[in-house]
Write a protein that holds these residues in place. Sequence first.
Motif, mmCIF file in Angstrom:
data_model
loop_
_atom_site.group_PDB
_atom_site.id
_atom_site.type_symbol
_atom_site.label_atom_id
_atom_site.label_comp_id
_atom_site.label_asym_id
_atom_site.label_seq_id
_atom_site.Cartn_x
_atom_site.Cartn_y
_atom_site.Cartn_z
ATOM 1 N N ASN A 69 40.957 -67.045 24.353
ATOM 2 C CA ASN A 69 40.040 -66.489 23.350
ATOM 3 C C ASN A 69 38.706 -67.230 23.267
ATOM 4 O O ASN A 69 38.171 -67.487 22.190
ATOM 5 C CB ASN A 69 40.726 -66.449 21.985
ATOM 6 C CG ASN A 69 41.883 -65.481 21.977
ATOM 7 O OD1 ASN A 69 41.784 -64.378 22.494
ATOM 8 N ND2 ASN A 69 43.010 -65.902 21.420
ATOM 9 N N TYR A 89 38.983 -65.485 15.730
ATOM 10 C CA TYR A 89 40.020 -66.392 16.210
ATOM 11 C C TYR A 89 39.651 -67.805 15.787
ATOM 12 O O TYR A 89 38.475 -68.151 15.686
ATOM 13 C CB TYR A 89 40.132 -66.336 17.742
ATOM 14 C CG TYR A 89 40.474 -64.974 18.297
ATOM 15 C CD1 TYR A 89 41.785 -64.647 18.639
ATOM 16 C CD2 TYR A 89 39.482 -64.013 18.487
ATOM 17 C CE1 TYR A 89 42.098 -63.402 19.147
ATOM 18 C CE2 TYR A 89 39.792 -62.755 19.002
ATOM 19 C CZ TYR A 89 41.093 -62.455 19.324
ATOM 20 O OH TYR A 89 41.411 -61.219 19.823
ATOM 21 N N PRO A 115 44.375 -65.234 16.396
ATOM 22 C CA PRO A 115 43.726 -64.296 15.474
ATOM 23 C C PRO A 115 43.861 -64.749 14.024
ATOM 24 O O PRO A 115 44.932 -65.205 13.593
ATOM 25 C CB PRO A 115 44.489 -62.984 15.706
ATOM 26 C CG PRO A 115 45.051 -63.115 17.086
ATOM 27 C CD PRO A 115 45.379 -64.563 17.254
#
Length: 372
Positions: free
Chosen positions: A260, A330, A356
């Motif tokens: 991420n 995130y 998340p």
Amino acid sequence: MKINSLYVASGIAALMLLGACTKQLKNDPAEAAKANLATSMAAAAPDKDGLALHTFLRANGPAYETYTVSLQESASFTTRSGRKYTIYRNSLVRPDGSPASGTITFSVKEINNAAAMIFADRPTATNTGAQLESYGEFFVSASQGGVPLQLRRDSAIVVQAPAKIDVQRIPMWNGDTSITVSTSGYNYINQLITISTTISANKGIDWQQVTNPASAYALFDGTNGTLNFRLDSLIKWVNCDALMSNPNPKTTVLAYFNSNYNPATNTSYSGEEPTMLYFKPSGINSIIKFYNTIFTPPAGYEGFLSYQNSIPVGQSGTFLAISSIGGQYYADQKTVTIPAPAPGNNYSTITFNPVPVSPSALVALITGMNTK
């Protein structure tokens, strides 16, 4: 500044340059090449994920406080933090240089803790990476009837701030939220072309120590427990910060994102990166922003690095990694002790795996940095 930020600039500045060159393009190949370079620079627009993240952070960060005073003689106001601002007669001037008196409106933004530094993207570090412990960051503007005012030369706004410190004076720093970059190269007829423009600073702000002797330090008054200093300019960030001292050996920290990480961060030159990393030293009112991105990383090694040899080995603190990808936030918050480099290496590593989070959870994580 990112090393590769020398090759881009803001679209607005580039378009202005294009307009200025238009009349010469037909007859001047060198100017045509310069315009083409400006066009390519204009392509570096803010990333939509980065814009969304920074808009969200600003919306949850410190707000301006507004105060109206009558400046026939001296006047003062006290902000919610308890800081008292005093303005003296004839210290403010209109754009034509005449003194401003009567009703004056002041707008003040103060940043007092680690969370506010993250929300407002105003970390504390010098332009060489030296760590600063903050006793407050301030932005002040003044206006009369909608007309912006300035301080007269050699005048200042005097600030008195409640404080508990054990030193007599603390350095003052001026900060700007933009930087000037220059792009140079040889065109197709071997002429050197240089374009300079101003863009937002990805480091958040560029702190420089105040050189005016009258405003260079905040002085502690032990009789009433206050820090006292002068603001000798308006519409500019001012920081009351002490240089942090840690005698331990220093290392370069590389922060790897295993997941991420938004790759648009590597080409974000607007100060609105979609992935960010902050570090708060334990028990110190300071935030360090890692904004230099790792150059050409393989998968799993994307991320940031500190200034070279700037982070003390053995320093404890908390990292907060934040990303915005496709409308989802995130985060990964990690408390660490900075390790020494592994044998044969000249750097230390820390790995992040942002997961998340909801908007409210992200706000809570940032607010929680105050107690780290």
